[in-house]
Design an enzyme around this catalytic site. Sequence first.
Site, short mmCIF file in Angstrom:
data_model
loop_
_atom_site.label_atom_id
_atom_site.label_comp_id
_atom_site.label_asym_id
_atom_site.label_seq_id
_atom_site.Cartn_x
_atom_site.Cartn_y
_atom_site.Cartn_z
N ARG A 71 3.43 2.74 -3.65
CA ARG A 71 3.31 1.67 -4.63
C ARG A 71 4.54 1.54 -5.54
NH1 ARG A 71 -1.77 0.85 -3.29
NH2 ARG A 71 -3.50 2.27 -3.81
N TYR A 88 -12.79 11.15 -16.70
CA TYR A 88 -13.90 11.60 -15.87
C TYR A 88 -14.64 12.77 -16.53
CZ TYR A 88 -11.22 8.77 -12.64
OH TYR A 88 -10.53 7.72 -12.09
N SER A 127 -7.43 10.81 -12.19
CA SER A 127 -8.17 11.66 -11.26
C SER A 127 -7.50 13.00 -10.97
CB SER A 127 -8.41 10.90 -9.95
OG SER A 127 -7.18 10.49 -9.39
N LYS A 144 -0.67 5.10 -18.28
CA LYS A 144 -1.36 5.80 -17.20
C LYS A 144 -0.35 6.39 -16.24
CE LYS A 144 -4.25 4.75 -13.29
NZ LYS A 144 -4.65 3.75 -12.39
N CYS A 160 -6.36 -3.29 -4.34
CA CYS A 160 -6.12 -2.20 -3.39
C CYS A 160 -7.40 -1.63 -2.77
CB CYS A 160 -5.27 -1.09 -4.00
SG CYS A 160 -6.04 -0.27 -5.39
N CYS A 182 -8.12 -5.32 -9.45
CA CYS A 182 -7.02 -4.98 -8.55
C CYS A 182 -7.44 -5.32 -7.13
CB CYS A 182 -6.66 -3.50 -8.65
SG CYS A 182 -5.06 -3.13 -7.87
N CYS A 191 -1.83 -3.39 -3.55
CA CYS A 191 -2.51 -4.03 -4.68
C CYS A 191 -2.37 -5.54 -4.71
CB CYS A 191 -2.01 -3.41 -5.99
SG CYS A 191 -2.33 -1.63 -6.08
N LYS A 223 1.93 1.54 -16.13
CA LYS A 223 1.26 2.29 -15.08
C LYS A 223 2.32 2.80 -14.11
CE LYS A 223 -2.11 1.97 -11.36
NZ LYS A 223 -3.20 1.23 -10.76
N GLU A 278 7.50 -3.33 -20.40
CA GLU A 278 6.25 -3.71 -19.72
C GLU A 278 5.18 -4.07 -20.75
OE1 GLU A 278 5.20 -4.40 -16.89
OE2 GLU A 278 6.54 -3.53 -15.40
C1 PBG Z 1 -6.08 0.61 -8.75
C2 PBG Z 1 -6.20 1.83 -9.58
C3 PBG Z 1 -5.78 3.14 -9.32
C4 PBG Z 1 -6.25 3.92 -10.37
C5 PBG Z 1 -6.89 3.07 -11.25
N1 PBG Z 1 -6.84 1.77 -10.77
C6 PBG Z 1 -5.11 3.74 -8.13
C7 PBG Z 1 -3.76 3.37 -7.77
O1 PBG Z 1 -3.04 2.65 -8.45
O2 PBG Z 1 -3.40 3.83 -6.68
C8 PBG Z 1 -6.08 5.41 -10.47
C9 PBG Z 1 -7.04 6.10 -11.37
C10 PBG Z 1 -7.10 7.57 -11.21
O3 PBG Z 1 -6.29 8.21 -10.51
O4 PBG Z 1 -8.01 8.15 -11.82
N2 PBG Z 1 -4.84 0.09 -8.59
#
Ligand code: PBG
Length: 329
Positions: free
Chosen positions: A217, A313, A274, A248, A122, A120, A130, A195, A233
């Site tokens: 985003r 995690y 996260s 995700k 970003c 990516c 991104c 995503k 998708e």
């Molecule tokens: C990069 C990316 C992101 C995450 C994984 N790859 C952040 C986003 O899209 O802002 C998030 C992973 C997480 O929150 O654990 N684009």
Amino acid sequence: MGYPELRLRRLRENPVLRNMLSETTVSLDQLIYPLFATEGTKISCPVSSMPGMGRLSVDLLVEEAARIFELGIKAVLLFGIPENKDEIGSSAWQENGAVQAAIREIKKLLPEMLVISDVCMCEYTNHGHCGILSGNAVDNDATLELLSRVAVSHARAGADIVAPSDMMDGRVGAIRRALDHESFSQVPILAYSAKYSSAFYGPFRDIAQSSPQFGDRSGYQMNPANRREALREVALDIEEGADMVMVKPALAYLDIIADVKNAFLYPVVAYNVSGEYAMVKAAASMNWIDERRTVWEIMTAIKRAGADLIITYHAPQVALWIREGVFHK
Ligand code: PBG
């Protein structure tokens, strides 16, 4: 037949039988642990919104990889956080970038560790979007060329799998062609297919320092309100050559995981992101929930919904609980 002849509790009272009849199990073989590589040496930057996680320089990151490999985790997902960010994210495809170095060092020390690299822009752009900007919007087609360069640089460093997370249209096809052209036809693509544009990514952006500097985003990531669109998708990514597909976040999107599992014959990966991790950590630290039982329930639910693999995690902690024989108690 109904109650009182039928009594479903008959199969629940005996703990051995209950365990034997468990329809879903969580195994370490199916967990992937994210790690964040940064430049320099002996650098460890913890982030308060993600207890236990931090940005690590490659020397320390490799030590961490060795520690979790020893615990039984066989796959990592790598992110890179560069010192220099610019308009087009040009640090992303440097041969000696943090993530490329981390890939090389892990493969050197732990050849059996499966190394997946996140592709990516970003983390590398100074605006935090991104891809490349055209005005205030991300220019889809111009970004594809850069993503392909990034993916090839990861494959060259030794990545076992590349995982594009940018949500540009056509990126899986572009990356597949670029990899094939550079003789990396054996490197699979794990596509972040469905995503969503999610508030659950907050803590990740603290760690990756990748918050968008303006806007959000939602011009490229999916609308959380949409369910059928996820199948479009995924279908598109599969047509372009994705080998595995991802949903995700995970917890608020179990319906999407189930839909994707039922609609396609491809491995489904779920990203337990996260914010989902941070919520558990915060509540557990207050003793408001039992962390072990909560994590077990979350992992089990994500698998039950249809995920083949889970990026989480919690992985090292799960490994410890499994080792102690207490995870599913
Ligand atoms: C990069 C990316 C992101 C995450 C994984 N790859 C952040 C986003 O899209 O802002 C998030 C992973 C997480 O929150 O654990 N684009």
